[in-house]
Scaffold this active site. Structure first.
Site, PDB file in Angstrom:
ATOM      1  N   CYS A  44       0.818  -1.217   0.000  1.00 37.94           N
ATOM      2  CA  CYS A  44       0.000   0.000   0.000  1.00 37.94           C
ATOM      3  C   CYS A  44       0.848   1.261   0.000  1.00 37.94           C
ATOM      4  CB  CYS A  44      -0.936   0.006   1.202  1.00 37.94           C
ATOM      5  SG  CYS A  44      -1.973   1.476   1.279  1.00 37.94           S
ATOM      6  N   CYS A  49      -1.375   1.656  -3.040  1.00 41.92           N
ATOM      7  CA  CYS A  49      -2.401   2.690  -2.826  1.00 41.92           C
ATOM      8  C   CYS A  49      -1.858   4.112  -2.796  1.00 41.92           C
ATOM      9  CB  CYS A  49      -3.141   2.442  -1.514  1.00 41.92           C
ATOM     10  SG  CYS A  49      -3.467   0.729  -1.116  1.00 41.92           S
ATOM     11  N   LYS A  52       0.053   5.314  -6.048  1.00 43.09           N
ATOM     12  CA  LYS A  52      -0.953   5.314  -7.116  1.00 43.09           C
ATOM     13  C   LYS A  52      -1.899   6.493  -6.969  1.00 43.09           C
ATOM     14  CE  LYS A  52      -4.621   3.043  -6.569  1.00 43.09           C
ATOM     15  NZ  LYS A  52      -5.543   1.931  -6.250  1.00 43.09           N
ATOM     16  N   TYR A 179      -9.333  -3.604 -11.635  1.00 44.96           N
ATOM     17  CA  TYR A 179      -9.251  -2.214 -11.178  1.00 44.96           C
ATOM     18  C   TYR A 179      -7.853  -1.638 -11.338  1.00 44.96           C
ATOM     19  CZ  TYR A 179      -7.152  -3.581  -6.672  1.00 44.96           C
ATOM     20  OH  TYR A 179      -6.311  -4.047  -5.695  1.00 44.96           O
ATOM     21  N   GLU A 183      -7.329   1.667 -13.529  1.00 46.00           N
ATOM     22  CA  GLU A 183      -6.797   2.850 -12.857  1.00 46.00           C
ATOM     23  C   GLU A 183      -5.555   3.372 -13.560  1.00 46.00           C
ATOM     24  OE1 GLU A 183      -8.223   2.120  -8.232  1.00 46.00           O
ATOM     25  OE2 GLU A 183      -6.284   1.333  -8.899  1.00 46.00           O
ATOM     26  N   HIS A 466     -28.177  20.640  -1.648  1.00 47.10           N
ATOM     27  CA  HIS A 466     -28.323  21.146  -3.014  1.00 47.10           C
ATOM     28  C   HIS A 466     -27.464  22.411  -3.215  1.00 47.10           C
ATOM     29  CE1 HIS A 466     -30.386  21.847  -6.810  1.00 47.10           C
ATOM     30  NE2 HIS A 466     -30.506  23.121  -6.459  1.00 47.10           N
ATOM     31  N   GLU A 471     -26.815  14.466  -3.996  1.00 43.90           N
ATOM     32  CA  GLU A 471     -28.191  14.624  -3.535  1.00 43.90           C
ATOM     33  C   GLU A 471     -29.130  13.638  -4.226  1.00 43.90           C
ATOM     34  OE1 GLU A 471     -30.482  18.183  -4.860  1.00 43.90           O
ATOM     35  OE2 GLU A 471     -28.620  18.736  -5.883  1.00 43.90           O
TER      36      GLU A 471
END
Length: 483
Positions: A44, A49, A52, A179, A183, A466, A471
């Site tokens: 990681c 992680c 990256k 992934y 990525e 909003h 939302e």
């Protein structure tokens, strides 16, 4: 006095191993040692992680100039400098590794910069020749990327190599559809690399929600990534001068420097590579990057010799408390190949300490884990997909896809997706899927509600913020589909 040198010996200095070691030492007052053969921080922090995500940030700035102009800013486009970014990236990784070492030291953990193997149920031997005994042994050795079984596959890169490139290639072929592949396709494209992606399956991001991964695939294609599904490699080799002069689309020249000059021969890892694919294409790329899977780091550790059972892919088989078939030996993280995410490894490490050192048997909870895929746009997900849900029970699907205000004003075609999978019987939200800028941040918060068992009506009772993209999660009143 203990009959062992240590109460706990941890093998592996990644996030899970370090957390377990320092909590056992600091909170449970155990005598703990940890051995790491490479850099502290593991996949990681050092080659996953963290670097990256920093590359993700870097890759997103290219579009900001054009967007800013749409919002009235008079600014000019610049160019990306890989070498300057890489130097700062390496400095940050050095800093983080130092933090990990300090955490262990300050917790009273003895650290050994060496490779460890297991000699028996309570004995660890280091590559330095030292041998230690421990009442408990925790395996936290993680995993590694693997290359496919293909002649000359060693010419290609894997994810560990990306962060060590001396310069960015002009073109790259990414092989894979998971992934990591997606990525890095978005990252490298955002940094100015010509990206082609081959995936042998029918659609990228297998196992994720079908509607979400379809939107991501469309977005990647719109951005200029040449995505070819149903396509695999049949041959790769170093390109010859004759290959370089073919003139067909996709036949590219020698590696390029950041200034645009042709790099001298041999200045990159392998030079141009000729690739032949199942769709009949033959193309030359500066680099080929394999993102075709990972394997647990359990080879040559002596595990099977001492009775630890392994699975078909070399994963350590454990029970719900992370205990192996040898009672004194436990395993957490990617080496178990359960849920290969850093926060999960940390949770497993904490549960291990609770179980073994605090007298509080704590099974690991692998249900409803939120996660994110850092494509462009990002994908945040928690719970089950529409396809999985409809095979389980009657469900309603609430889904909306639209152009968000910020990108629509800038004239971009980007679309986002907000989606809820709801049980007809219990009204619980079984899955939440978001494809949008910042989806990783959104899904962390939505994950709390889903983990708590929130119903669709709980979402409906929540007042919308909003104007925001998110939302829509609380304003969808009628189901889009019902099964």
């Amino acid at each position: 006095m203990s009959d062992f040198d240590y109460d706990l010996f941890v093998i592996g200095g990644g996030s899970g191993g370090v957390r377990a070691a320092r909590v056992a030492a600091g909170e449970a007052s155990a005598k703990v040692a940890l051995a790491e053969a490479d850099r502290y921080g593991g996949t990681c922090v050092i080659r996953g992680c963290v670097p990256k995500k920093l590359m993700v940030f870097a890759s997103e700035y290219g579009d900001l100039v054009e967007d800013a102009r749409s919002y009235g800013w008079d600014i000019g486009a610049g160019s990306f400098g890989w070498s300057g970014f890489k130097d700062k990236l390496n400095a940050e990784l050095d800093r983080l590794e130092s933090v990990y070492r300090s955490l262990l030291k300050n917790s009273g953990v003895d650290s050994y910069d060496a490779r460890a193997t297991i000699k028996d149920a309570h004995t660890v031997e280091l590559s330095t020749g030292e041998t230690f005994t421990a009442k408990h042994i925790l395996i936290a050795t993680g995993g590694r990327p693997v290359r496919p079984d293909l002649t000359n596959a060693d010419l290609g890169l894997v994810s560990d190599d990306i962060f060590h490139l001396e310069r960015l290639p002009k073109s790259v072929l990414i092989v894979g559809g998971g992934y990591i592949a997606c990525e890095f396709a978005c990252i490298l494209h955002g940094l100015g690399v010509e990206v082609t992606q081959y995936y042998r399956g029918a659609q990228i991001l297998r196992g994720f929600d079908e509607e979400a991964r379809g939107l991501i695939a469309d977005s990647m294609t719109e951005r200029g990534i040449k995505l070819h599904v149903g396509t695999d490699l049949v041959e790769m080799r170093c390109a010859t001068p004759e290959d370089m002069t073919g003139g067909s689309e996709g036949v590219l020249g020698a590696p390029m420097l950041e200034s645009g000059e042709v790099a001298p021969e041999g200045s990159d890892s392998s030079g141009p590579i000729l690739v032949k694919a199942t769709n009949g294409d033959a193309k030359v790329f500066d680099q080929v990057f394999f993102a075709t899977g990972r394997r647990p780091n359990t080879d040559h550790m002596g595990l099977e010799e001492v009775g630890v059972k392994l699975g078909r892919r070399g994963e350590v088989l454990v029970d719900e408390y992370s205990q192996t078939s040898v009672p004194s030996i436990y395993c957490i993280g990617d080496a178990t190949d359960r849920v290969n995410l850093t926060p999960v490894a940390i949770r497993e490490g904490m549960a291990f300490v609770e179980t073994v050192f605090k007298g509080n048997p704590t099974p690991v909870d692998h249900e409803l884990i939120p996660s994110a895929v850092f494509t462009q746009p990002e994908f945040g997900t928690v719970g089950i997909s529409e396809e999985e849900a409809r095979d389980r029970e009657p469900v309603e699907i609430y889904s909306t896809s639209f152009r968000p205000m910020q990108s629509a004003f800038a004239g971009r075609p980007d679309r986002v997706l907000m989606k809820l999978v709801v049980s007809k019987e219990t009204r619980k939200v079984l899955g939440c899927h978001i494809v949008a800028p910042g989806a990783g941040e959104m899904i962390q918060l939505a994950g709390i509600a889903v983990k708590m068992g929130a119903t669709k009506e709980d979402f409906d009772r929540t007042v919308a913020v909003h104007p925001t993209m998110s939302e829509e999660i609380v304003t969808m009143r009628k189901p889009t589909r019902s099964y």
